[in-house]
Design an enzyme around this catalytic site. Structure first.
Site, PDB file in Angstrom:
ATOM      1  N   SER A 126       0.847  -1.205   0.000  1.00  0.00           N
ATOM      2  CA  SER A 126       0.000   0.000   0.000  1.00  0.00           C
ATOM      3  C   SER A 126       0.874   1.245   0.000  1.00  0.00           C
ATOM      4  O   SER A 126       1.995   1.233   0.544  1.00  0.00           O
ATOM      5  CB  SER A 126      -0.854  -0.035   1.265  1.00  0.00           C
ATOM      6  N   TYR A 151      -1.777  -1.549  10.947  1.00  0.00           N
ATOM      7  CA  TYR A 151      -2.018  -2.025   9.580  1.00  0.00           C
ATOM      8  C   TYR A 151      -0.849  -1.616   8.667  1.00  0.00           C
ATOM      9  O   TYR A 151      -0.266  -2.438   7.960  1.00  0.00           O
ATOM     10  CB  TYR A 151      -3.338  -1.478   9.014  1.00  0.00           C
ATOM     11  N   LYS A 155       2.255  -3.859   6.519  1.00  0.00           N
ATOM     12  CA  LYS A 155       2.665  -3.782   5.108  1.00  0.00           C
ATOM     13  C   LYS A 155       4.173  -3.538   5.010  1.00  0.00           C
ATOM     14  O   LYS A 155       4.866  -4.137   4.187  1.00  0.00           O
ATOM     15  CB  LYS A 155       1.890  -2.675   4.374  1.00  0.00           C
TER      16      LYS A 155
HETATM   17  P1  NAD Z   1     -10.735  -7.569   1.158  1.00  0.00           P
HETATM   18  O1  NAD Z   1     -10.913  -7.589   2.634  1.00  0.00           O
HETATM   19  O2  NAD Z   1     -11.906  -7.286   0.311  1.00  0.00           O
HETATM   20  O3  NAD Z   1     -10.088  -8.946   0.672  1.00  0.00           O
HETATM   21  C1  NAD Z   1      -9.190  -9.680   1.458  1.00  0.00           C
HETATM   22  C2  NAD Z   1      -9.642 -11.120   1.439  1.00  0.00           C
HETATM   23  O4  NAD Z   1      -8.722 -11.888   2.212  1.00  0.00           O
HETATM   24  C3  NAD Z   1     -11.021 -11.327   2.047  1.00  0.00           C
HETATM   25  O5  NAD Z   1     -11.787 -12.118   1.188  1.00  0.00           O
HETATM   26  C4  NAD Z   1     -10.740 -12.042   3.364  1.00  0.00           C
HETATM   27  O6  NAD Z   1     -11.798 -12.898   3.726  1.00  0.00           O
HETATM   28  C5  NAD Z   1      -9.453 -12.766   3.045  1.00  0.00           C
HETATM   29  N1  NAD Z   1      -8.575 -13.063   4.183  1.00  0.00           N
HETATM   30  C6  NAD Z   1      -8.098 -12.209   5.114  1.00  0.00           C
HETATM   31  N2  NAD Z   1      -7.290 -12.860   5.961  1.00  0.00           N
HETATM   32  C7  NAD Z   1      -7.249 -14.157   5.549  1.00  0.00           C
HETATM   33  C8  NAD Z   1      -6.563 -15.322   5.996  1.00  0.00           C
HETATM   34  N3  NAD Z   1      -5.773 -15.303   7.077  1.00  0.00           N
HETATM   35  N4  NAD Z   1      -6.726 -16.476   5.319  1.00  0.00           N
HETATM   36  C9  NAD Z   1      -7.534 -16.526   4.233  1.00  0.00           C
HETATM   37  N5  NAD Z   1      -8.204 -15.468   3.761  1.00  0.00           N
HETATM   38  C10 NAD Z   1      -8.058 -14.294   4.414  1.00  0.00           C
HETATM   39  O7  NAD Z   1      -9.562  -6.541   0.876  1.00  0.00           O
HETATM   40  P2  NAD Z   1      -9.062  -5.939  -0.509  1.00  0.00           P
HETATM   41  O8  NAD Z   1      -9.476  -4.515  -0.557  1.00  0.00           O
HETATM   42  O9  NAD Z   1      -9.398  -6.832  -1.625  1.00  0.00           O
HETATM   43  O10 NAD Z   1      -7.499  -5.939  -0.253  1.00  0.00           O
HETATM   44  C11 NAD Z   1      -6.654  -6.955  -0.735  1.00  0.00           C
HETATM   45  C12 NAD Z   1      -5.233  -6.660  -0.306  1.00  0.00           C
HETATM   46  O11 NAD Z   1      -4.853  -5.381  -0.784  1.00  0.00           O
HETATM   47  C13 NAD Z   1      -5.009  -6.631   1.204  1.00  0.00           C
HETATM   48  O12 NAD Z   1      -3.751  -7.167   1.468  1.00  0.00           O
HETATM   49  C14 NAD Z   1      -5.026  -5.148   1.520  1.00  0.00           C
HETATM   50  O13 NAD Z   1      -4.299  -4.854   2.683  1.00  0.00           O
HETATM   51  C15 NAD Z   1      -4.353  -4.586   0.288  1.00  0.00           C
HETATM   52  N6  NAD Z   1      -4.673  -3.178   0.033  1.00  0.00           N
HETATM   53  C16 NAD Z   1      -5.986  -2.813  -0.083  1.00  0.00           C
HETATM   54  C17 NAD Z   1      -6.300  -1.481  -0.284  1.00  0.00           C
HETATM   55  C18 NAD Z   1      -7.739  -1.049  -0.383  1.00  0.00           C
HETATM   56  O14 NAD Z   1      -8.000   0.146  -0.202  1.00  0.00           O
HETATM   57  N7  NAD Z   1      -8.686  -1.898  -0.675  1.00  0.00           N
HETATM   58  C19 NAD Z   1      -5.268  -0.528  -0.409  1.00  0.00           C
HETATM   59  C20 NAD Z   1      -3.956  -0.937  -0.310  1.00  0.00           C
HETATM   60  C21 NAD Z   1      -3.651  -2.284  -0.089  1.00  0.00           C
HETATM   61  C1  UD1 Z   2      -7.000   4.760   3.860  1.00  0.00           C
HETATM   62  C2  UD1 Z   2      -6.051   4.189   4.868  1.00  0.00           C
HETATM   63  C3  UD1 Z   2      -4.741   3.823   4.213  1.00  0.00           C
HETATM   64  C4  UD1 Z   2      -4.963   2.900   3.022  1.00  0.00           C
HETATM   65  C5  UD1 Z   2      -5.894   3.636   2.061  1.00  0.00           C
HETATM   66  C6  UD1 Z   2      -6.199   2.831   0.835  1.00  0.00           C
HETATM   67  C7  UD1 Z   2      -6.715   5.443   6.881  1.00  0.00           C
HETATM   68  C8  UD1 Z   2      -6.256   6.418   7.928  1.00  0.00           C
HETATM   69  N1  UD1 Z   2      -5.814   5.159   5.915  1.00  0.00           N
HETATM   70  O1  UD1 Z   2      -6.489   5.974   3.492  1.00  0.00           O
HETATM   71  O2  UD1 Z   2      -3.902   3.168   5.133  1.00  0.00           O
HETATM   72  O3  UD1 Z   2      -3.747   2.627   2.390  1.00  0.00           O
HETATM   73  O4  UD1 Z   2      -7.132   3.908   2.741  1.00  0.00           O
HETATM   74  O5  UD1 Z   2      -7.041   1.781   1.170  1.00  0.00           O
HETATM   75  O6  UD1 Z   2      -7.806   4.930   6.947  1.00  0.00           O
HETATM   76  N2  UD1 Z   2     -12.933  11.004   3.572  1.00  0.00           N
HETATM   77  C9  UD1 Z   2     -13.937  11.895   3.903  1.00  0.00           C
HETATM   78  N3  UD1 Z   2     -15.076  11.403   4.455  1.00  0.00           N
HETATM   79  C10 UD1 Z   2     -15.267  10.068   4.691  1.00  0.00           C
HETATM   80  C11 UD1 Z   2     -14.239   9.160   4.336  1.00  0.00           C
HETATM   81  C12 UD1 Z   2     -13.071   9.674   3.787  1.00  0.00           C
HETATM   82  O7  UD1 Z   2     -13.798  13.100   3.698  1.00  0.00           O
HETATM   83  O8  UD1 Z   2     -16.313   9.683   5.219  1.00  0.00           O
HETATM   84  C13 UD1 Z   2     -11.702  11.530   2.956  1.00  0.00           C
HETATM   85  C14 UD1 Z   2     -10.463  11.263   3.777  1.00  0.00           C
HETATM   86  O9  UD1 Z   2     -10.218  12.326   4.661  1.00  0.00           O
HETATM   87  C15 UD1 Z   2      -9.398  11.163   2.686  1.00  0.00           C
HETATM   88  C16 UD1 Z   2     -10.149  10.638   1.462  1.00  0.00           C
HETATM   89  O10 UD1 Z   2     -11.526  10.850   1.734  1.00  0.00           O
HETATM   90  O11 UD1 Z   2      -8.918  12.426   2.378  1.00  0.00           O
HETATM   91  C17 UD1 Z   2      -9.921   9.171   1.217  1.00  0.00           C
HETATM   92  O12 UD1 Z   2     -10.169   8.464   2.438  1.00  0.00           O
HETATM   93  P1  UD1 Z   2     -10.077   6.881   2.535  1.00  0.00           P
HETATM   94  O13 UD1 Z   2     -10.931   6.272   1.493  1.00  0.00           O
HETATM   95  O14 UD1 Z   2     -10.337   6.511   3.962  1.00  0.00           O
HETATM   96  O15 UD1 Z   2      -8.573   6.544   2.140  1.00  0.00           O
HETATM   97  P2  UD1 Z   2      -7.194   7.107   2.729  1.00  0.00           P
HETATM   98  O16 UD1 Z   2      -7.411   8.188   3.702  1.00  0.00           O
HETATM   99  O17 UD1 Z   2      -6.331   7.418   1.583  1.00  0.00           O
END
Ligand code: NAD
Ligand code: UD1
Length: 337
Positions: A126, A151, A155
């Site tokens: 991330s 969290y 990472k």
């Molecule tokens: P998500 O929660 O939708 O998907 C994660 C999946 O992993 C889920 O289906 C959950 O049931 C499964 N899971 C979690 N722990 C497990 C375990 N121990 N064994 C088996 N299954 C398990 O999340 P996502 O948004 O699809 O994210 C996927 C990856 O990307 C994660 O590693 C997350 O940290 C990373 N990531 C997500 C975002 C975001 O904003 N969505 C941003 C940056 C990084």
């Molecule tokens: C979050 C996570 C970050 C992760 C990223 C991508 C936190 C503190 N950080 O960040 O670790 O990598 O998601 O998944 O949660 N906002 C509003 N109103 C709301 C929700 C959000 O104004 O109800 C604003 C926030 O202030 C921010 C932007 O929208 O400026 C995006 O927010 P969000 O979707 O939570 O993502 P990140 O803050 O980037």
């Protein structure tokens, strides 16, 4: 024969979209998920969308014995490791769970990859690893700052573990993808993000407000040093993000060196611009107000993407408007379930 790819967390938001792109590219995705943050009906959606029954195992990535049997049976050619817990706020309250789940599952995966000679790992990292960036757009050489949450720390630690295992040849090769802000949903509206409880992230909060599940959106602060005073993020359509995983596997398949890459659009959008894009493309008005800043929020971050574009021969194709349209379609679909 198709190369089998283990997709941990494949029923989740990003994993489920990636499964579709992998099938299109000729890989055979095999899902392992414990459904702690997803639901099994997503597998039926994937079947509807692709016409394929995706092989899947219900298992926890920390259950090394169960995983060992799966590795033995399947002979994977690579792993995409999505499985992790991702709620920043919860990680502050339950750090042990986060360290155990996110670090433990990566350790099991690498151990089994070594044992069963599985060469290639793609890991979900991330942009949170950069913290508050010293310069923008942020590139991969930017220093890794002290993590702002357990969290974020998982990472950073996972990246360190991968690098150490690469150096010691416990792991053959890896691409670490540092996602910026994944948003949107599959254009069919049949899969998307399934936030449990009240969403913390902006876009699910927007769509739930538009659907009447939430009464209003609060924009967290409008006196930041940005063009309209609201925070700036790099919102990437989940379908573009999914494709980057396919390209990362292709890259590793060509025996290229391990690398960490930013996966974003290279464009920053403010919260207000995102709200406006949602309103415009869907032709509706959102009930929102300006509220206090959220503690720990970063003012602005967006990606330098030239390295990932060149390395993976990949580029985003979708706009913020596309993402806002698709996210709304998905929300409307959820309303029919
Ligand atoms: P998500 O929660 O939708 O998907 C994660 C999946 O992993 C889920 O289906 C959950 O049931 C499964 N899971 C979690 N722990 C497990 C375990 N121990 N064994 C088996 N299954 C398990 O999340 P996502 O948004 O699809 O994210 C996927 C990856 O990307 C994660 O590693 C997350 O940290 C990373 N990531 C997500 C975002 C975001 O904003 N969505 C941003 C940056 C990084
Ligand atoms: C979050 C996570 C970050 C992760 C990223 C991508 C936190 C503190 N950080 O960040 O670790 O990598 O998601 O998944 O949660 N906002 C509003 N109103 C709301 C929700 C959000 O104004 O109800 C604003 C926030 O202030 C921010 C932007 O929208 O400026 C995006 O927010 P969000 O979707 O939570 O993502 P990140 O803050 O980037």
């Amino acid at each position: 024969m198709k190369t089998k790819i283990l997709i941990t967390g494949g029923a989740g938001y990003i994993g489920s979209h990636t499964v579709i792109n992998l099938l299109k590219a000729g890989y055979e995705p095999i899902i392992v998920d414990n459904y702690c943050n997803s639901e099994e009906w997503i597998l039926d959606q994937l079947h509807t969308l692709t016409g394929e029954k995706i092989k899947n195992y219900k298992a926890d990535c920390n259950d090394i014995e169960k995983l060992d049997t799966i590795f033995k049976n399947e002979q994977f050619g690579g792993v995409i490791h999505f499985a992790a817990l991702k709620a920043v706020g919860t990680s502050v309250l339950e750090p042990l769970n986060y360290y155990k789940n996110n670090i433990g599952s990566l350790l099991s995966i690498i151990e089994l990859m070594a044992k069963h000679s599985v060469p290639n790992l793609v890991f979900s990292s991330s942009c949170t690893v950069y913290g508050e960036a010293d310069y923008l757009p942020v590139n991969e050489q930017h220093p890794i700052k002290t993590a702002e949450s357990p969290y974020g720390c998982t990472k950073q630690m996972c990246e360190q573990i991968i690098n150490d295992c690469l150096k010691s040849n416990k792991l053959n090769s890896a691409v670490t993808l540092r996602y910026f802000n994944p948003v949107g949903a599959h254009p069919s509206g049949l899969i998307g993000e399934l936030p449990l409880g009240t969403p913390n992230n902006l876009v699910p909060f927007i769509t739930q407000t538009a659907a009447g599940i939430r009464s209003e959106l609060t924009i967290f602060g409008n006196d930041y040093n940005t063009k309209d005073g609201t925070c700036v993020r790099d919102y990437i359509h989940v379908v573009d993000l999914a494709e980057a995983h396919v390209k990362a596997l292709d890259y590793l398949g060509d025996n290229k060196p391990s690398v960490s890459l930013n996966i974003g659009t290279g464009r920053g959008s403010t919260v207000l611009e995102t709200v406006k894009a949602f309103e415009n493309v869907n032709n509706l008005k959102l009930n929102y107000k300006i509220g206090a800043k959220r503690e720990g929020d970063i003012e602005q971050i967006y990606a330098e993407t030239s390295l990932s574009e060149k390395t993976l021969n990949w580029k985003t194709k979708h706009s913020l408007e596309d993402a806002m349209r698709d996210a709304w379609n998905w929300q409307k679909y959820l309303g029919t379930k």
